[in-house]
Design a protein around this motif. Structure first.
Motif, PDB file in Angstrom:
ATOM      1  N   VAL A  32      -8.270   3.409   8.872  1.00  0.00           N
ATOM      2  CA  VAL A  32      -7.096   4.270   8.764  1.00  0.00           C
ATOM      3  C   VAL A  32      -7.211   5.348   9.837  1.00  0.00           C
ATOM      4  O   VAL A  32      -8.205   6.065   9.884  1.00  0.00           O
ATOM      5  CB  VAL A  32      -7.005   4.922   7.365  1.00  0.00           C
ATOM      6  N   THR A  45     -10.312  -5.284   4.882  1.00  0.00           N
ATOM      7  CA  THR A  45     -10.674  -3.898   5.158  1.00  0.00           C
ATOM      8  C   THR A  45      -9.987  -3.411   6.423  1.00  0.00           C
ATOM      9  O   THR A  45      -9.952  -4.123   7.423  1.00  0.00           O
ATOM     10  CB  THR A  45     -12.204  -3.764   5.284  1.00  0.00           C
ATOM     11  N   ASN A  69      -1.594  -1.788  -4.010  1.00  0.00           N
ATOM     12  CA  ASN A  69      -2.745  -0.942  -3.676  1.00  0.00           C
ATOM     13  C   ASN A  69      -2.268   0.491  -3.467  1.00  0.00           C
ATOM     14  O   ASN A  69      -1.149   0.722  -3.028  1.00  0.00           O
ATOM     15  CB  ASN A  69      -3.394  -1.418  -2.374  1.00  0.00           C
ATOM     16  N   THR A  70      -3.144   1.463  -3.765  1.00  0.00           N
ATOM     17  CA  THR A  70      -2.834   2.864  -3.516  1.00  0.00           C
ATOM     18  C   THR A  70      -3.976   3.513  -2.747  1.00  0.00           C
ATOM     19  O   THR A  70      -5.134   3.089  -2.855  1.00  0.00           O
ATOM     20  CB  THR A  70      -2.598   3.663  -4.824  1.00  0.00           C
ATOM     21  N   LEU A  71      -3.634   4.537  -1.964  1.00  0.00           N
ATOM     22  CA  LEU A  71      -4.618   5.286  -1.185  1.00  0.00           C
ATOM     23  C   LEU A  71      -4.122   6.706  -1.031  1.00  0.00           C
ATOM     24  O   LEU A  71      -3.019   6.932  -0.532  1.00  0.00           O
ATOM     25  CB  LEU A  71      -4.811   4.653   0.204  1.00  0.00           C
ATOM     26  N   ASP A  72      -4.919   7.655  -1.472  1.00  0.00           N
ATOM     27  CA  ASP A  72      -4.605   9.061  -1.231  1.00  0.00           C
ATOM     28  C   ASP A  72      -5.498   9.541  -0.097  1.00  0.00           C
ATOM     29  O   ASP A  72      -6.706   9.304  -0.105  1.00  0.00           O
ATOM     30  CB  ASP A  72      -4.814   9.889  -2.499  1.00  0.00           C
ATOM     31  N   ILE A  73      -4.885  10.181   0.879  1.00  0.00           N
ATOM     32  CA  ILE A  73      -5.599  10.617   2.089  1.00  0.00           C
ATOM     33  C   ILE A  73      -5.606  12.144   2.109  1.00  0.00           C
ATOM     34  O   ILE A  73      -4.564  12.774   2.130  1.00  0.00           O
ATOM     35  CB  ILE A  73      -4.899  10.081   3.361  1.00  0.00           C
ATOM     36  N   GLY A  93       0.781   5.677  -1.056  1.00  0.00           N
ATOM     37  CA  GLY A  93      -0.136   6.774  -1.311  1.00  0.00           C
ATOM     38  C   GLY A  93       0.466   8.109  -0.953  1.00  0.00           C
ATOM     39  O   GLY A  93       1.651   8.215  -0.651  1.00  0.00           O
ATOM     40  N   LEU A 151       0.853  -1.184   0.000  1.00  0.00           N
ATOM     41  CA  LEU A 151       0.000   0.000   0.000  1.00  0.00           C
ATOM     42  C   LEU A 151       0.887   1.232   0.000  1.00  0.00           C
ATOM     43  O   LEU A 151       1.739   1.392   0.878  1.00  0.00           O
ATOM     44  CB  LEU A 151      -0.911   0.021   1.230  1.00  0.00           C
ATOM     45  N   VAL A 161     -10.131   1.426   4.124  1.00  0.00           N
ATOM     46  CA  VAL A 161      -9.574   1.005   2.847  1.00  0.00           C
ATOM     47  C   VAL A 161      -9.636  -0.517   2.777  1.00  0.00           C
ATOM     48  O   VAL A 161      -9.382  -1.199   3.769  1.00  0.00           O
ATOM     49  CB  VAL A 161      -8.117   1.513   2.656  1.00  0.00           C
ATOM     50  N   THR A 164     -10.598   7.192   7.366  1.00  0.00           N
ATOM     51  CA  THR A 164     -11.335   6.502   6.325  1.00  0.00           C
ATOM     52  C   THR A 164     -11.154   5.004   6.521  1.00  0.00           C
ATOM     53  O   THR A 164     -10.494   4.574   7.473  1.00  0.00           O
ATOM     54  CB  THR A 164     -10.840   6.940   4.916  1.00  0.00           C
TER      55      THR A 164
END
Length: 136
Positions: free
Chosen positions: A84, A81, A127-131, A29, A27, A120, A118
């Protein structure tokens, strides 16, 4: 001989199922605060919602980027899941703790971010996640 066969079979089974860190998803991001890249030193925890899972952690670099760490030496995060959460404190590299507290960009963010920013869902592989954090 039977013990050796049992150990070999168990090792091969674990490798095939990907239950060890070597087969972990990744992960990465970016974190922003009020639309600007977050400074280095902001920490997050990724807590699995399923019982028995292990947390991963991340800290931003000078461009607001992060990579989830399963342990000190292993990048990655478990599938499933995750909640965060911001972690208390601001730990920029090469900064005195008094200056870090004074310049802490998290002083104005909602306290609820420490409970959950959030959620994820992590899939196998990359995987990517922008916060996006808001201080308003």
């Amino acid at each position: 001989m039977r013990l050796f066969s049992t150990i070999t079979l168990a090792t091969l089974l674990m490798a095939c199922l990907g239950c060890g860190p070597a087969g972990m998803p990744t992960l990465t991001g970016t974190v922003t605060i009020d639309g600007k890249a977050a400074p280095a030193g902001i920490s997050f925890q990724f807590s699995p919602l399923r019982t028995g899972g292990s947390c991963s952690y991340a800290q931003t670099d000078e461009n607001g980027n992060f990579t989830a760490q399963f342990s000190m030496r292993q990048e990655g995060i478990q599938e499933g899941t995750h909640r965060v959460q911001l972690m208390p404190g601001f730990f920029p590299p090469d900064m005195d703790s008094r200056d870090a507290e004074r310049m802490n960009p998290l002083k104005k963010v909602p306290k609820s971010y420490y409970e959950e920013v959030t959620q994820v869902t992590i899939e196998p592989g990359y995987n990517t996640l922008d916060i996006a954090l808001d201080s308003k």
